[in-house]
Design a protein around this motif. Structure first.
Motif, PDB file in Angstrom:
ATOM      1  N   SER A   1      72.852  48.123  26.317  1.00 51.91           N
ATOM      2  CA  SER A   1      72.755  47.641  25.272  1.00 51.91           C
ATOM      3  C   SER A   1      73.377  45.796  25.439  1.00 51.91           C
ATOM      4  O   SER A   1      73.548  45.060  26.718  1.00 51.91           O
TER       5      SER A   1
ATOM      6  N   THR B   1      80.111  39.754  20.586  1.00 54.15           N
ATOM      7  CA  THR B   1      79.743  38.775  19.107  1.00 54.15           C
ATOM      8  C   THR B   1      78.428  37.376  19.507  1.00 54.15           C
ATOM      9  O   THR B   1      78.369  37.028  21.124  1.00 54.15           O
TER      10      THR B   1
ATOM     11  N   THR C   1      76.131  38.977  15.097  1.00 53.22           N
ATOM     12  CA  THR C   1      75.706  40.232  15.551  1.00 53.22           C
ATOM     13  C   THR C   1      77.220  41.601  15.669  1.00 53.22           C
ATOM     14  O   THR C   1      77.610  41.029  17.325  1.00 53.22           O
TER      15      THR C   1
ATOM     16  N   LYS D   1      80.075  42.895  16.890  1.00 54.06           N
ATOM     17  CA  LYS D   1      80.549  44.433  17.345  1.00 54.06           C
ATOM     18  C   LYS D   1      82.119  45.309  18.146  1.00 54.06           C
ATOM     19  O   LYS D   1      82.330  44.253  18.989  1.00 54.06           O
TER      20      LYS D   1
ATOM     21  N   TYR E   1      84.231  47.585  20.237  1.00 53.54           N
ATOM     22  CA  TYR E   1      83.989  48.556  21.261  1.00 53.54           C
ATOM     23  C   TYR E   1      85.510  49.290  21.503  1.00 53.54           C
ATOM     24  O   TYR E   1      86.260  47.888  21.654  1.00 53.54           O
TER      25      TYR E   1
ATOM     26  N   THR F   1      83.379  53.022  17.840  1.00 55.19           N
ATOM     27  CA  THR F   1      82.741  51.682  18.110  1.00 55.19           C
ATOM     28  C   THR F   1      82.338  51.158  16.050  1.00 55.19           C
ATOM     29  O   THR F   1      82.826  52.389  15.348  1.00 55.19           O
ATOM     30  N   GLU F   2      82.349  50.150  16.079  1.00 51.52           N
ATOM     31  CA  GLU F   2      81.966  49.595  14.648  1.00 51.52           C
ATOM     32  C   GLU F   2      81.019  47.911  15.408  1.00 51.52           C
ATOM     33  O   GLU F   2      81.868  46.793  15.719  1.00 51.52           O
ATOM     34  N   PHE F   3      80.328  48.312  14.318  1.00 54.01           N
ATOM     35  CA  PHE F   3      78.710  47.320  14.515  1.00 54.01           C
ATOM     36  C   PHE F   3      78.867  46.457  12.941  1.00 54.01           C
ATOM     37  O   PHE F   3      78.240  47.040  12.246  1.00 54.01           O
TER      38      PHE F   3
ATOM     39  N   GLU G   1      72.565  43.242  12.257  1.00 53.28           N
ATOM     40  CA  GLU G   1      71.794  42.695  13.201  1.00 53.28           C
ATOM     41  C   GLU G   1      70.616  41.837  12.425  1.00 53.28           C
ATOM     42  O   GLU G   1      70.267  41.117  12.719  1.00 53.28           O
TER      43      GLU G   1
END
Length: 485
Positions: free
Chosen positions: A336, A358, A367, A369, A371, A377-379, A382
């Motif tokens: 990733s 970010t 973007t 994200k 972790y 996780t939370e995104f 895109e």
């Protein structure tokens, strides 16, 4: 339309005349229907720097013609500034912003989108005349200017905004929510990086060549506060960024977009210390190239901060440019990206329980994200929706100008100078460290010694390095007569 004294004067004249004659004024929405805007309520806008980024700044500030652009100022209308002339054919044209502001008393607000070294002088001149200002990032060329403009905006009660448009990105709310939730635990480290510079940097200044100067370029005005020198190619209109007399390097170019994310969400203040190292180039054996007039090809900066309510711990922030990026955190899958696409630019906010990643926060997808060590996780998206240009950053400033200093609209701005000034100081502190790092002098043995390569202790309240006096020369600059701040 003949120029009037100012928008405030225009509105006060109408109001006072109506009161004196006891004439009932029908509300404008009755006369013109919903959304009608009376001519007296249109801001009279001017651009200082009408090409490049200035073209989009003044276009966005005009809000599709809702506001009136009355003047354009640029040192070279033969270049990209032509777009603004074509867009606003009724605007009067000037090469010198001082002449424009002195002659056109009816200007209410200006966008300033010049090279970095003119931001401070132009903004101070405009605010001194009571004009609202929108200034491109970085707010100023040096720390002292940022401090002066921040206080001047309050004293003059003008509405201000810096051009780090990502500050108006609503997705920053997602990052703020993750920070405020406490899910990261104590936040101890922030890593920021960029692939800039993407312009020539790290070599000797080009030689002057007056014969090659474009016919329409006013070189004296382009130099502004910088020392007088013959026309030098490969500076105007873009590559000035890599030279200290005019630009602020990779940090100045994108630092106000990247540093903005942790500075804003973690509610940081002045750094307490700064240190750096820079990439060294050897064109010949054992003799490093030395070009202190320009920014290095790459650098690594470390800034220290006291704990805030958001961090719960003292914080270390690192910055790297020239394509150098931090190690890939174990918590983020190896395949990733970190930061943005390709990992070219980004921010990592490290807490004891996880990491926020970010992208650069200009008009690129943020973007965001999250972790966490427990596998959560939370995104964010895109691809971002942008219903108006640059998140409405310029339009919101215009609306705040019309609402007035201290209004709800003004207080809702994301980068008024009350915020943008101190944040810019953090960005410029990295450059102070770089320039201090490059100081050298001959020692008693006849060898050149780099004597500024140390950790610098910063007294933010008094705007002073306390342990190395020679570094304080970079808190400000020497100004050419007529361009002082």
């Amino acid at each position: 339309m003949k120029e009037k004294a100012s928008s405030t004067t225009r509105r006060n004249f109408i109001k006072n005349t109506a009161m004196a004659s006891s004439i009932f004024i029908v509300p404008r929405h009755v006369l013109g229907g919903p959304g009608y805007l009376a001519p007296s309520d249109r801001l009279h806008l001017a651009a200082i720097g009408a090409g490049g980024k200035g073209a989009s700044d003044i276009a966005n500030a005009s809000v599709d013609g809702r506001e009136r652009v009355v003047a354009l100022c640029d040192v070279d209308f033969s270049g990209s500034a032509k777009r603004s002339v074509e867009r606003f054919p009724k605007a009067k044209l000037f090469n010198d912003y001082r002449e424009m502001l002195d002659k056109m008393k009816g200007i209410d607000a200006v966008t300033i989108s010049t090279p970095d070294h003119v931001h401070g002088p132009a903004a101070a001149y405009a605010m001194g005349l009571g004009k609202h200002v929108y200034v491109q990032k970085p707010l100023t060329h040096n720390i002292r200017e940022a401090r002066i403009l921040t206080q001047m905006a309050r004293d003059k009660q003008v509405v201000t905004q810096m051009g780090n448009q990502g500050g108006s990105n609503p997705l920053l709310g997602m990052v703020q929510k993750w920070v405020d939730s406490g899910s990261l635990g104590k936040i101890t480290k922030v890593e920021i990086w960029t692939n800039r510079p993407v312009w020539p940097q790290g070599y000797a200044m080009p030689e002057p060549d007056p014969a090659s100067k474009p016919a329409d370029l006013d070189w004296n005005l382009w130099l502004g506060p910088a020392p007088m020198k013959p026309y030098t190619p490969n500076l105007h209109p873009f590559n000035w960024r890599g030279w200290w007399d005019y630009g602020t390097g990779a940090l100045g170019d994108v630092g106000c977009h990247l540093v903005d994310i942790p500075y804003r969400t973690l509610k940081l203040g002045y750094p307490t210390s700064a240190e750096c190292s820079v990439g060294t180039v050897f064109s010949q054996m054992w003799t490093p190239d030395y070009h202190p007039e320009g920014c290095p090809a790459s650098s690594f900066i470390t800034l220290s901060y006291e704990a805030t309510d958001k961090t719960g711990s003292p914080l270390i922030m690192t910055w790297s440019d020239g394509g150098i990026r931090p190690s890939h955190p174990e918590i983020i899958p190896a395949d990733s990206d970190i930061g943005g696409p390709g990992s070219y630019n980004g921010v990592l906010i490290h807490g004891e329980n996880g990491v926020i990643s970010t992208n650069i926060n200009d008009s690129s997808p943020l973007t965001p994200k999250l972790y966490l060590n427990d596998g959560t996780t939370e995104f964010g998206p895109e691809v971002e929706e942008m219903p108006e240009p640059e998140y409405g950053h310029q339009r919101k400033w215009v609306d705040a100008c019309k609402a007035g200093f201290g209004s709800e609209e003004h207080l809702g701005l994301t980068s008024s100078f009350d915020y943008a000034g101190p944040m810019t100081e953090t960005v410029l502190m990295g450059n102070l460290a770089i320039r201090s790092y490059m100081l050298r002098k001959e020692n008693p043995e006849g060898q050149m010694e780099f004597y500024g390569r140390r950790k610098l202790i910063w007294d933010g309240d008094n705007m002073k390095i306390t342990n190395f006096e020679d570094a304080n020369q970079f808190v400000t600059r020497t100004y050419r007569e007529g361009w002082e701040v």
